[in-house]
Motif scaffolding. Structure first.
Motif, PDB file in Angstrom:
ATOM      1  N   ARG A 166      26.065 -16.389   1.439  1.00 41.83           N
ATOM      2  CA  ARG A 166      27.337 -16.837   0.852  1.00 41.83           C
ATOM      3  C   ARG A 166      28.111 -15.657   0.295  1.00 41.83           C
ATOM      4  O   ARG A 166      29.334 -15.577   0.464  1.00 41.83           O
ATOM      5  N   ARG A 167      27.402 -14.722  -0.330  1.00 43.39           N
ATOM      6  CA  ARG A 167      28.063 -13.551  -0.925  1.00 43.39           C
ATOM      7  C   ARG A 167      28.672 -12.669   0.149  1.00 43.39           C
ATOM      8  O   ARG A 167      29.689 -12.007  -0.088  1.00 43.39           O
ATOM      9  N   LEU A 168      28.081 -12.657   1.330  1.00 42.99           N
ATOM     10  CA  LEU A 168      28.528 -11.789   2.420  1.00 42.99           C
ATOM     11  C   LEU A 168      29.327 -12.558   3.468  1.00 42.99           C
ATOM     12  O   LEU A 168      29.453 -12.095   4.604  1.00 42.99           O
ATOM     13  N   GLU A 169      29.855 -13.699   3.111  1.00 39.90           N
ATOM     14  CA  GLU A 169      30.645 -14.501   4.038  1.00 39.90           C
ATOM     15  C   GLU A 169      31.756 -13.648   4.658  1.00 39.90           C
ATOM     16  O   GLU A 169      32.492 -12.956   3.944  1.00 39.90           O
ATOM     17  N   GLY A 170      31.874 -13.705   5.965  1.00 36.37           N
ATOM     18  CA  GLY A 170      32.852 -12.902   6.697  1.00 36.37           C
ATOM     19  C   GLY A 170      32.214 -11.740   7.434  1.00 36.37           C
ATOM     20  O   GLY A 170      32.811 -11.215   8.383  1.00 36.37           O
ATOM     21  N   MET A 171      31.002 -11.350   7.032  1.00 36.70           N
ATOM     22  CA  MET A 171      30.325 -10.249   7.721  1.00 36.70           C
ATOM     23  C   MET A 171      30.081 -10.602   9.181  1.00 36.70           C
ATOM     24  O   MET A 171      30.125  -9.738  10.067  1.00 36.70           O
ATOM     25  N   GLN A 172      29.836 -11.887   9.457  1.00 36.09           N
ATOM     26  CA  GLN A 172      29.544 -12.325  10.816  1.00 36.09           C
ATOM     27  C   GLN A 172      30.758 -12.218  11.738  1.00 36.09           C
ATOM     28  O   GLN A 172      30.636 -12.321  12.957  1.00 36.09           O
ATOM     29  N   LEU A 173      31.944 -11.982  11.161  1.00 35.92           N
ATOM     30  CA  LEU A 173      33.178 -11.871  11.952  1.00 35.92           C
ATOM     31  C   LEU A 173      33.438 -10.455  12.436  1.00 35.92           C
ATOM     32  O   LEU A 173      34.363 -10.229  13.212  1.00 35.92           O
ATOM     33  N   ALA A 174      32.622  -9.515  12.015  1.00 37.20           N
ATOM     34  CA  ALA A 174      32.852  -8.108  12.361  1.00 37.20           C
ATOM     35  C   ALA A 174      32.666  -7.863  13.849  1.00 37.20           C
ATOM     36  O   ALA A 174      31.810  -8.483  14.496  1.00 37.20           O
ATOM     37  N   ASP A 175      33.464  -6.948  14.390  1.00 38.58           N
ATOM     38  CA  ASP A 175      33.263  -6.501  15.773  1.00 38.58           C
ATOM     39  C   ASP A 175      32.005  -5.642  15.883  1.00 38.58           C
ATOM     40  O   ASP A 175      31.356  -5.613  16.933  1.00 38.58           O
ATOM     41  N   SER A 176      31.684  -4.939  14.814  1.00 39.47           N
ATOM     42  CA  SER A 176      30.471  -4.120  14.795  1.00 39.47           C
ATOM     43  C   SER A 176      29.916  -4.121  13.380  1.00 39.47           C
ATOM     44  O   SER A 176      30.640  -4.299  12.399  1.00 39.47           O
ATOM     45  N   LEU A 177      28.608  -3.893  13.306  1.00 39.33           N
ATOM     46  CA  LEU A 177      27.912  -4.044  12.023  1.00 39.33           C
ATOM     47  C   LEU A 177      26.837  -2.977  11.914  1.00 39.33           C
ATOM     48  O   LEU A 177      26.027  -2.795  12.826  1.00 39.33           O
ATOM     49  N   THR A 178      26.842  -2.263  10.784  1.00 35.25           N
ATOM     50  CA  THR A 178      25.800  -1.286  10.477  1.00 35.25           C
ATOM     51  C   THR A 178      24.837  -1.886   9.466  1.00 35.25           C
ATOM     52  O   THR A 178      25.259  -2.444   8.452  1.00 35.25           O
ATOM     53  N   LEU A 179      23.542  -1.759   9.747  1.00 32.57           N
ATOM     54  CA  LEU A 179      22.493  -2.246   8.853  1.00 32.57           C
ATOM     55  C   LEU A 179      21.420  -1.168   8.714  1.00 32.57           C
ATOM     56  O   LEU A 179      21.255  -0.335   9.608  1.00 32.57           O
ATOM     57  N   ASP A 180      20.688  -1.199   7.608  1.00 33.94           N
ATOM     58  CA  ASP A 180      19.623  -0.226   7.385  1.00 33.94           C
ATOM     59  C   ASP A 180      18.297  -0.934   7.101  1.00 33.94           C
ATOM     60  O   ASP A 180      18.011  -1.298   5.947  1.00 33.94           O
ATOM     61  N   PRO A 181      17.457  -1.127   8.121  1.00 38.72           N
ATOM     62  CA  PRO A 181      16.133  -1.709   7.862  1.00 38.72           C
ATOM     63  C   PRO A 181      15.290  -0.885   6.902  1.00 38.72           C
ATOM     64  O   PRO A 181      14.377  -1.416   6.267  1.00 38.72           O
ATOM     65  N   HIS A 182      15.597   0.428   6.761  1.00 38.57           N
ATOM     66  CA  HIS A 182      14.779   1.223   5.839  1.00 38.57           C
ATOM     67  C   HIS A 182      15.206   1.051   4.380  1.00 38.57           C
ATOM     68  O   HIS A 182      14.707   1.763   3.514  1.00 38.57           O
ATOM     69  N   LYS A 183      16.073   0.084   4.129  1.00 36.79           N
ATOM     70  CA  LYS A 183      16.361  -0.285   2.742  1.00 36.79           C
ATOM     71  C   LYS A 183      15.677  -1.619   2.438  1.00 36.79           C
ATOM     72  O   LYS A 183      14.525  -1.660   2.068  1.00 36.79           O
ATOM     73  N   TRP A 184      16.359  -2.733   2.631  1.00 37.71           N
ATOM     74  CA  TRP A 184      15.837  -4.029   2.194  1.00 37.71           C
ATOM     75  C   TRP A 184      14.604  -4.485   2.976  1.00 37.71           C
ATOM     76  O   TRP A 184      13.819  -5.284   2.481  1.00 37.71           O
ATOM     77  N   LEU A 185      14.432  -4.021   4.210  1.00 36.97           N
ATOM     78  CA  LEU A 185      13.288  -4.469   5.004  1.00 36.97           C
ATOM     79  C   LEU A 185      12.063  -3.584   4.819  1.00 36.97           C
ATOM     80  O   LEU A 185      11.023  -3.817   5.439  1.00 36.97           O
ATOM     81  N   SER A 186      12.174  -2.537   4.000  1.00 39.57           N
ATOM     82  CA  SER A 186      11.043  -1.651   3.697  1.00 39.57           C
ATOM     83  C   SER A 186      10.458  -0.989   4.935  1.00 39.57           C
ATOM     84  O   SER A 186       9.268  -0.682   4.991  1.00 39.57           O
ATOM     85  N   ALA A 187      11.285  -0.747   5.950  1.00 42.76           N
ATOM     86  CA  ALA A 187      10.854   0.061   7.092  1.00 42.76           C
ATOM     87  C   ALA A 187      10.818   1.522   6.655  1.00 42.76           C
ATOM     88  O   ALA A 187      11.464   1.907   5.677  1.00 42.76           O
ATOM     89  N   PRO A 188      10.072   2.363   7.361  1.00 44.93           N
ATOM     90  CA  PRO A 188      10.033   3.786   6.991  1.00 44.93           C
ATOM     91  C   PRO A 188      11.418   4.418   7.080  1.00 44.93           C
ATOM     92  O   PRO A 188      12.264   3.990   7.887  1.00 44.93           O
ATOM     93  N   MET A 189      11.646   5.438   6.249  1.00 45.56           N
ATOM     94  CA  MET A 189      12.935   6.124   6.284  1.00 45.56           C
ATOM     95  C   MET A 189      13.226   6.650   7.694  1.00 45.56           C
ATOM     96  O   MET A 189      12.342   7.164   8.375  1.00 45.56           O
ATOM     97  N   GLY A 190      14.485   6.497   8.085  1.00 39.33           N
ATOM     98  CA  GLY A 190      14.898   6.883   9.422  1.00 39.33           C
ATOM     99  C   GLY A 190      14.964   5.694  10.356  1.00 39.33           C
ATOM    100  O   GLY A 190      14.750   5.817  11.559  1.00 39.33           O
ATOM    101  N   THR A 191      15.294   4.484   9.804  1.00 34.22           N
ATOM    102  CA  THR A 191      15.418   3.285  10.630  1.00 34.22           C
ATOM    103  C   THR A 191      16.750   2.610  10.325  1.00 34.22           C
ATOM    104  O   THR A 191      16.851   1.799   9.403  1.00 34.22           O
ATOM    105  N   GLY A 192      17.777   2.976  11.071  1.00 31.90           N
ATOM    106  CA  GLY A 192      19.078   2.331  10.965  1.00 31.90           C
ATOM    107  C   GLY A 192      19.282   1.386  12.133  1.00 31.90           C
ATOM    108  O   GLY A 192      18.434   1.256  13.022  1.00 31.90           O
TER     109      GLY A 192
END
Length: 316
Positions: free
Chosen positions: A263-289
């Motif tokens: 709900r807080r991020l409503e509108g993110m799904q409308l983006a033509d492109s999206l950057t995410l970092d699994p090495h933040k909230w998903l606790s993947a090792p550093m160097g995982t974008g």
């Protein structure tokens, strides 16, 4: 190999188990920290045990331990031990993905996990994409895809960024051939969110000067404050004006896994492109974008290349 591997894993586990007794960070000058690991070029091999001692006794003490239980300073997040094992598996099997025959299963697995990520955050599951070394490269790929849609960068193009946005998007613009006159740093409101009225006024002014607006980069969590731009409103402006809508969600995008976060991020799904970092909230090792792009042709067109050694690549 087993003996060396077991000793390495033992040192890793000892390090993780004793983190709470270690210092979170070491205060020192850059020269002092560099001196901790400096030595003359070794002329003979010293063996694995010496290397393990060197790393854990001289390198690790100078690091900032971002997975320390008392580390709450800034963005880098703790990795998980499963991520550690994943790194071992990847390095141990050493997959080659420079050709289709060499890496079809690994590349296909990447696409599967990208689809999982898109579904998890409420994005278009059919989007193209790939994993990267981090959000900076993901932003570069997204901007390159947008440029592919509009054609080669010219002095007439204009790109719009929040003054609170990550510096990597401006660096990406420069790498892609846009000069400083093409970049608009827009004002934010009292909550550090991109001012939509300022965006619309600036676009209108650029059109009156016969400039060509092409892209808006919004933020789903800025690095400075965690602010989330009014994504739905910005998406509407981009739709109306025919601009590429990119969302840099490297910081906060994975909050969309929860109902409250989505709900807080409503509108993110409308983006033509999206950057995410699994090495933040998903606790993947550093160097995982991660970058996701809805327009597959723009992403592929920006990076397509032909060579004799790639003739094993199927046309599909």
């Amino acid at each position: 190999m087993r003996e060396i591997g077991y000793r390495a894993v033992d040192r890793i586990v000892d390090h993780l188990a004793g983190l709470s007794e270690q210092r979170v960070a070491r205060r020192a000058t850059a020269a002092e920290l560099a001196a901790m690991v400096d030595e003359v070029l070794p002329r003979q091999g010293r063996g694995a045990d010496d290397t393990l001692r060197f790393f854990f006794d001289r390198v690790v003490p100078g690091m900032t331990h971002v997975n320390h239980p008392r580390f709450h300073a800034y963005v880098p997040a703790p990795g998980s031990f499963y991520g550690t094992i994943g790194e071992i598996l990847a390095a141990g099997t050493n997959p080659f993905v420079g050709s289709w025959l060499g890496g079809a299963t690994v590349s296909s697995l990447e696409l599967t996990v990208l689809r999982w990520i898109a579904e998890a955050v409420g994005y278009d599951a059919s989007a193209a994409g790939l994993f990267t070394s981090g959000g900076s490269l993901a932003n570069l790929i997204a901007l390159a895809s947008a440029r592919q849609r509009f054609g080669a960068a010219t002095a007439n193009d204009v790109l719009y960024f929040s003054e609170q946005g990550h510096q990597s998007v401006e660096k990406a613009a420069r790498i892609l051939g846009y000069d400083d006159s093409s970049v608009r740093r827009l004002a934010v409101d009292e909550s550090f969110r991109l001012d939509v009225d300022a965006l619309e006024r600036t676009i209108a002014g650029d059109r009156r000067r016969n400039r060509r607006p092409t892209l808006v980069c919004a933020n789903a969590g800025t690095t400075n404050t965690g602010a989330v731009d009014p994504l739905t409103e910005i998406a509407e402006v981009c739709r109306r004006e025919g601009l590429w809508f990119h969302v840099d969600a490297a910081y906060g995008g994975f909050a969309a896994i929860s109902k409250a976060g989505r709900r807080r991020l409503e509108g993110m799904q409308l983006a033509d492109s999206l950057t995410l970092d699994p090495h933040k909230w998903l606790s993947a090792p550093m160097g995982t974008g991660c970058v996701l792009v809805k327009d597959r042709e723009s992403l592929e067109g920006a990076f397509r290349a032909e060579a004799d050694y790639l003739k094993d690549v199927p046309r599909d």
